[in-house]
Design an enzyme around this catalytic site. Structure first.
Site, PDB file in Angstrom:
ATOM      1  N   GLU A  99      11.933  26.424 -12.654  1.00 28.04           N
ATOM      2  CA  GLU A  99      12.644  25.156 -12.499  1.00 28.04           C
ATOM      3  C   GLU A  99      13.992  25.437 -11.836  1.00 28.04           C
ATOM      4  O   GLU A  99      14.786  26.237 -12.351  1.00 28.04           O
ATOM      5  CB  GLU A  99      12.867  24.525 -13.875  1.00 28.04           C
ATOM      6  CG  GLU A  99      13.489  23.149 -13.793  1.00 28.04           C
ATOM      7  CD  GLU A  99      13.785  22.565 -15.171  1.00 28.04           C
ATOM      8  OE1 GLU A  99      14.251  23.312 -16.054  1.00 28.04           O
ATOM      9  OE2 GLU A  99      13.548  21.364 -15.362  1.00 28.04           O
TER      10      GLU A  99
ATOM     11  N   LYS B 234      25.680  16.563 -30.389  1.00 29.48           N
ATOM     12  CA  LYS B 234      26.429  17.560 -29.617  1.00 29.48           C
ATOM     13  C   LYS B 234      26.081  17.385 -28.147  1.00 29.48           C
ATOM     14  O   LYS B 234      24.986  17.733 -27.701  1.00 29.48           O
ATOM     15  CB  LYS B 234      26.098  18.995 -30.048  1.00 29.48           C
ATOM     16  CG  LYS B 234      27.199  19.932 -29.537  1.00 29.48           C
ATOM     17  CD  LYS B 234      26.774  21.287 -29.102  1.00 29.48           C
ATOM     18  CE  LYS B 234      26.036  21.438 -27.827  1.00 29.48           C
ATOM     19  NZ  LYS B 234      26.826  21.336 -26.594  1.00 29.48           N
TER      20      LYS B 234
ATOM     21  N   CYS C 276      14.588  16.505 -15.048  1.00 28.89           N
ATOM     22  CA  CYS C 276      13.519  17.335 -15.614  1.00 28.89           C
ATOM     23  C   CYS C 276      12.164  16.982 -15.012  1.00 28.89           C
ATOM     24  O   CYS C 276      11.296  17.826 -14.872  1.00 28.89           O
ATOM     25  CB  CYS C 276      13.475  17.154 -17.121  1.00 28.89           C
ATOM     26  SG  CYS C 276      13.374  15.422 -17.609  1.00 28.89           S
TER      27      CYS C 276
ATOM     28  N   GLU D  32      12.563  18.270 -25.881  1.00 29.59           N
ATOM     29  CA  GLU D  32      12.197  17.766 -24.545  1.00 29.59           C
ATOM     30  C   GLU D  32      12.754  18.770 -23.553  1.00 29.59           C
ATOM     31  O   GLU D  32      13.970  18.891 -23.403  1.00 29.59           O
ATOM     32  CB  GLU D  32      12.821  16.390 -24.291  1.00 29.59           C
ATOM     33  CG  GLU D  32      12.364  15.302 -25.241  1.00 29.59           C
ATOM     34  CD  GLU D  32      10.932  14.878 -25.029  1.00 29.59           C
ATOM     35  OE1 GLU D  32      10.378  15.173 -23.950  1.00 29.59           O
ATOM     36  OE2 GLU D  32      10.358  14.289 -25.950  1.00 29.59           O
TER      37      GLU D  32
END
Ligand code: NAD
Length: 489
Positions: A389, A179, A290, A255
């Site tokens: 973040e 997906k 990331c 992750e």
């Protein structure tokens, strides 16, 4: 620019199909706001069909019973297909999620192809084990594919994130249901077509585009999915583990996010290289990485000099049309993400950080989503921009007193994905590297990367590792077979 018309239908059991209820969503380019295509808005029924196709392919052993050497040849052909269609894939990726076309072509396509090739090449070189048991028995320890692997990926490196998971999962003999992010669904669909052309049997690699709650959750909750491999935010990653537990205790690998510290001591061996790495790594991919070093700690005695050099580099990262070959900073993936980045910039100002560069939306007239490369100094650990973040081109510069203080500050984060330390003193560099709680620590550089090394994080940056031979552990079960030996001699 002419409008490209792409096929947004799902790919299930080797065939392009619309969502069963006919629903679609718009695929809008962040480059200029144009509608690229409409995409199948998959839901439970489509996920069920894709999982059933993957299960049938696995049970009929269409792929997993092929000799590893044969799977290897197909995987390498799959990699070659990506390279043969590199320009097409790069254009699709740039239009879909806004990254500069030079990187889409030379980083994303090449890296995804290399990943597929590497796992393909590895699969016929890995041996199983025989345990050192007593001579009255033989204990075989073998790796077996799990069955159906669900893969959910984000939008920042759509092809690479998919490849890091589908390459080891497929090479090991599993079926996959992927997906992609609703923000960047196109290349995943094209990859699945190229896989078919390379000889991966129908049903082995299926793609169900759609929204997280509508298509992602049914996959994570599915009772016939054996493993879910997820890359995305820590918020959703936590839900993935819950969904795995709530359903069939499928193996769950995540992750997740990062807020990576980049520590530059005054005895840094090459200041220009450190400045280039600090600036280049936070602005690469519009800061949507990331592992971007978003917290910069510079020792006081070199801070002014460092920031002066950093500011001199900022104009080189001015956002521009990502379809222009030499553009280095493209568009943010969509309006929502752009607004989120701008909100963090506003918070930085409000909470008292000093805005040294950028801070504004850019290229507004294009109808696309662009943010200026932004640097804040005077950031303190309690500020939102030091803790959360941002996932955009925003660098937060903090200060520290000594090695112990900077390690303490660097580790004071829920994340632990990557970190860096710059010092010519080997004891200091390695001492700090050891003390940092991160899956990867860079010493005197930030850009080394290779498929041979594991990638993943400590703490809330996730569970498990992508890349390297370690990734096979995620997509295989370990089986022990005991054989009695009644020796006549
Ligand atoms: P996200 O968590 O919003 O979405 C990731 C994927 O999960 C998408 O496909 C989305 O549709 C799906 N999803 C969302 N809600 C879901 C739900 N309830 N159930 C199942 N699936 C769901 O993240 P994003 O905004 O796409 O990506 C950015 C994040 O990804 C950042 O936090 C970034 O750090 C992280 N990331 C991590 C790595 C890594 O290797 N550690 C690499 C790239 C990106």
């Amino acid at each position: 620019m002419t409008t490209a018309i792409y096929d947004g239908r799902a790919l299930i059991n080797g065939t392009r199909v619309p969502a069963q209820d006919g629903q679609t969503f718009d695929c809008i380019s962040p480059v200029d706001g144009r509608l690229l295509t409409t995409v199948a808005r998959c839901g439970q029924a489509d996920v069920d069909a894709a999982v059933a196709a993957g299960r049938a392919a696995f049970e009929e052993r269409r792929w997993c019973s092929m000799a590893p050497a044969a799977r290897k040849r197909v995987m390498i052909k799959f990699a070659d297909q990506l390279l043969a269609h590199a320009d097409e894939l790069a254009l699709m990726e740039t239009l879909d999620m806004g990254k500069p076309i030079q990187y889409a072509r030379n980083v994303d396509v090449n890296s995804a192809a290399n990943c597929l090739r590497w796992y393909g090449e590895a699969v016929d070189k890995i041996y199983d084990e025989i345990a050192p048991t007593a001579s009255t028995a033989l204990a075989l320890i073998q790796r077996e594919p799990m069955g159906v692997v669900g893969v959910i990926v984000p939008w920042n490196y759509p092809m690479i994130m998919a490849a890091w998971k589908i390459a080891p999962a497929l090479a090991a003999g599993n079926s996959v249901v992927l997906k992609p992010s609703e923000k960047s669904p196109l290349t995943a669909l094209r990859l699945a077509e190229l896989a078919l052309e390379a000889g991966i049997p129908p049903g082995v690699f299926n793609v169900v585009p759609g929204y997280g709650v509508e298509a992602g959750s049914p996959l994570a909750l599915h009772m016939d999915v054996d493993c879910i491999a997820f890359t995305g935010s820590t918020r959703v990653g936590k839900q993935i583990h819950v969904m795995a537990g709530q359903s069939n205790l499928k193996r769950a690998w995540t992750e997740l996010g990062g807020k990576s510290p980049n520590i530059v001591f005054a005895d840094c061996p090459n200041l220009d290289r450190a400045v280039q790495a600090a600036v280049g790594s936070i602005f690469f991919n519009q800061g949507e990485s990331c592992n971007a070093p978003s917290r910069l700690f510079v020792e006081a005695s070199i801070r002014e000099q460092f920031l002066e050099k950093a500011l001199a580099l900022v104009p080189g990262y001015a956002p521009a049309n990502p379809l222009v070959p030499d553009t280095v900073m493209g568009a943010i993936v969509d309006q929502t993400q752009m607004n989120s980045v701008l909100r963090y910039i506003a918070l930085g100002k409000q909470e008292g950080a000093a805005l040294l560069a950028g801070g504004e939306q850019a290229l507004v007239d294009t109808g696309g989503c662009y943010v200026q490369p932004t640097i804040f100094a005077g950031v303190t650990p309690d500020m939102t921009i030091a803790r959360e973040e941002i996932f955009g081109p925003v660098l937060s510069v903090l200060s520290f007193t000594d090695a112990a203080d900077v390690v303490c500050q660097a580790n004071a984060s829920v994340y632990g994905l990557q970190a860096a330390v710059w010092s010519r003193d080997i004891n200091k560099a390695l001492g700090v590297a050891r003390a940092l709680r991160a899956g990867t620590v860079h010493v005197n550089q930030y850009d080394e990367d290779d498929i041979t090394v594991p990638f993943g994080g400590y703490k809330q940056s996730g569970v498990g590792r992508d890349k390297s031979l370690h990734a096979f552990d995620k997509y295989t079960e370990t089986k022990t077979t005991w054989i009695r030996i009644d020796s006549p001699v």
